[in-house]
Write a protein that holds these residues in place. Sequence first.
Motif, mmCIF file in Angstrom:
data_model
loop_
_atom_site.group_PDB
_atom_site.id
_atom_site.type_symbol
_atom_site.label_atom_id
_atom_site.label_comp_id
_atom_site.label_asym_id
_atom_site.label_seq_id
_atom_site.Cartn_x
_atom_site.Cartn_y
_atom_site.Cartn_z
ATOM 1 N N GLU A 69 -0.329 7.870 -11.472
ATOM 2 C CA GLU A 69 0.053 6.518 -11.878
ATOM 3 C C GLU A 69 1.347 6.124 -11.164
ATOM 4 O O GLU A 69 2.378 6.771 -11.354
ATOM 5 C CB GLU A 69 0.245 6.439 -13.384
ATOM 6 N N TYR A 81 3.709 -7.360 -10.148
ATOM 7 C CA TYR A 81 2.768 -6.449 -9.509
ATOM 8 C C TYR A 81 1.467 -6.366 -10.312
ATOM 9 O O TYR A 81 1.497 -6.296 -11.544
ATOM 10 C CB TYR A 81 3.378 -5.045 -9.406
ATOM 11 N N ASP A 82 0.341 -6.375 -9.613
ATOM 12 C CA ASP A 82 -0.963 -6.262 -10.254
ATOM 13 C C ASP A 82 -1.896 -5.452 -9.346
ATOM 14 O O ASP A 82 -2.228 -5.913 -8.248
ATOM 15 C CB ASP A 82 -1.550 -7.640 -10.519
ATOM 16 N N PRO A 83 -2.284 -4.232 -9.771
ATOM 17 C CA PRO A 83 -1.985 -3.598 -11.060
ATOM 18 C C PRO A 83 -0.619 -2.921 -11.060
ATOM 19 O O PRO A 83 -0.053 -2.648 -10.015
ATOM 20 C CB PRO A 83 -3.094 -2.544 -11.166
ATOM 21 N N ASN A 84 -0.140 -2.647 -12.239
ATOM 22 C CA ASN A 84 1.096 -1.896 -12.427
ATOM 23 C C ASN A 84 0.993 -1.114 -13.736
ATOM 24 O O ASN A 84 1.133 -1.712 -14.809
ATOM 25 C CB ASN A 84 2.295 -2.829 -12.469
ATOM 26 N N SER A 122 -2.722 0.798 -3.973
ATOM 27 C CA SER A 122 -2.229 -0.515 -3.553
ATOM 28 C C SER A 122 -1.978 -1.380 -4.776
ATOM 29 O O SER A 122 -2.527 -1.138 -5.857
ATOM 30 C CB SER A 122 -3.225 -1.214 -2.612
ATOM 31 N N THR A 123 -1.136 -2.396 -4.583
ATOM 32 C CA THR A 123 -0.879 -3.388 -5.621
ATOM 33 C C THR A 123 -0.597 -4.722 -4.955
ATOM 34 O O THR A 123 -0.104 -4.775 -3.827
ATOM 35 C CB THR A 123 0.310 -2.981 -6.517
ATOM 36 N N THR A 124 -0.950 -5.804 -5.641
ATOM 37 C CA THR A 124 -0.673 -7.151 -5.133
ATOM 38 C C THR A 124 0.646 -7.641 -5.698
ATOM 39 O O THR A 124 0.878 -7.564 -6.912
ATOM 40 C CB THR A 124 -1.804 -8.122 -5.511
ATOM 41 N N ALA A 135 -0.436 1.311 -10.396
ATOM 42 C CA ALA A 135 -1.588 1.528 -9.515
ATOM 43 C C ALA A 135 -1.992 2.999 -9.622
ATOM 44 O O ALA A 135 -1.151 3.865 -9.889
ATOM 45 C CB ALA A 135 -1.230 1.182 -8.080
ATOM 46 N N THR A 164 0.849 -1.197 0.000
ATOM 47 C CA THR A 164 0.000 0.000 0.000
ATOM 48 C C THR A 164 0.875 1.234 0.000
ATOM 49 O O THR A 164 2.086 1.165 0.272
ATOM 50 C CB THR A 164 -0.934 0.017 1.215
#
Length: 250
Positions: A33, A46-49, A60-62, A51, A18
């Motif tokens: 962005e 990373y998803d999204p990339n 945040s990104t996973t 963010a 985060t």
Amino acid sequence: MPLIINVPQLITCNAVITGNITCGEGNPIEGAEIFFSDFPEDVVFYDPNPAISDINGDFSTTVTVLPGTPLVSIDVSAITEVEGNIIETNVGTQAECPTVECPCKFRIGIQGNRAQATVEVLNQGAASSFSGTINVTAVQCFTASTNCNPAVDNFNVTFGSGGTTINFIQGRRIEIDCINDTFARVRGTALGTGNLFQGLFEVAIEVTVGAGNIGTWTILANDNMGHTFSTTFTARMSPITSIGECGLQF
């Protein structure tokens, strides 16, 4: 324009990063962005990339670690452009996603949950020696049947000497191995706690079981930031000790 990212100390297979972005007056920036990268490359994805920051400047990104990745130190970078200004933040962390395997299984411990040991400690370059009471437990891939269960994964080390406490808890394996019913080893990561060490450590535990059910134990721990712990001692094995091979795995 502060750009802040919150990165876990250890990313095991996946996690969430985060962050927040604000302008110089502390006002949140919406719609920025945020692009992510890491060094060494091709370790995490990373998803999204990118963010996109929301009305509060939050994003945040996973993070997903490449399967089969051993424990590795990486730098996570977040970068964005706001009103022609490039803003970048870097945070160091560790990542891993070991292949879940059970080449063998064991349940090991010390009789009476305590033994006498002398430990050697390096604390930011300062060497010390402590004599006190230690307990070690490790349960890896163990089931009472012929199977091995990869979900069984835990080890802990606790040591006390007067007012000094050094613990390595919530241990999770990177690898294990065994030799017949006389040797067991686990290497993994654990959380250092107590009044001397804090943070994430790589820990290795070995025991060789000899005559009279006496185990020779070796414990090594290192956080790669100038803190180490090492000891070798002997103690009678717990009655629940079991070291064996796998039948069919789950």
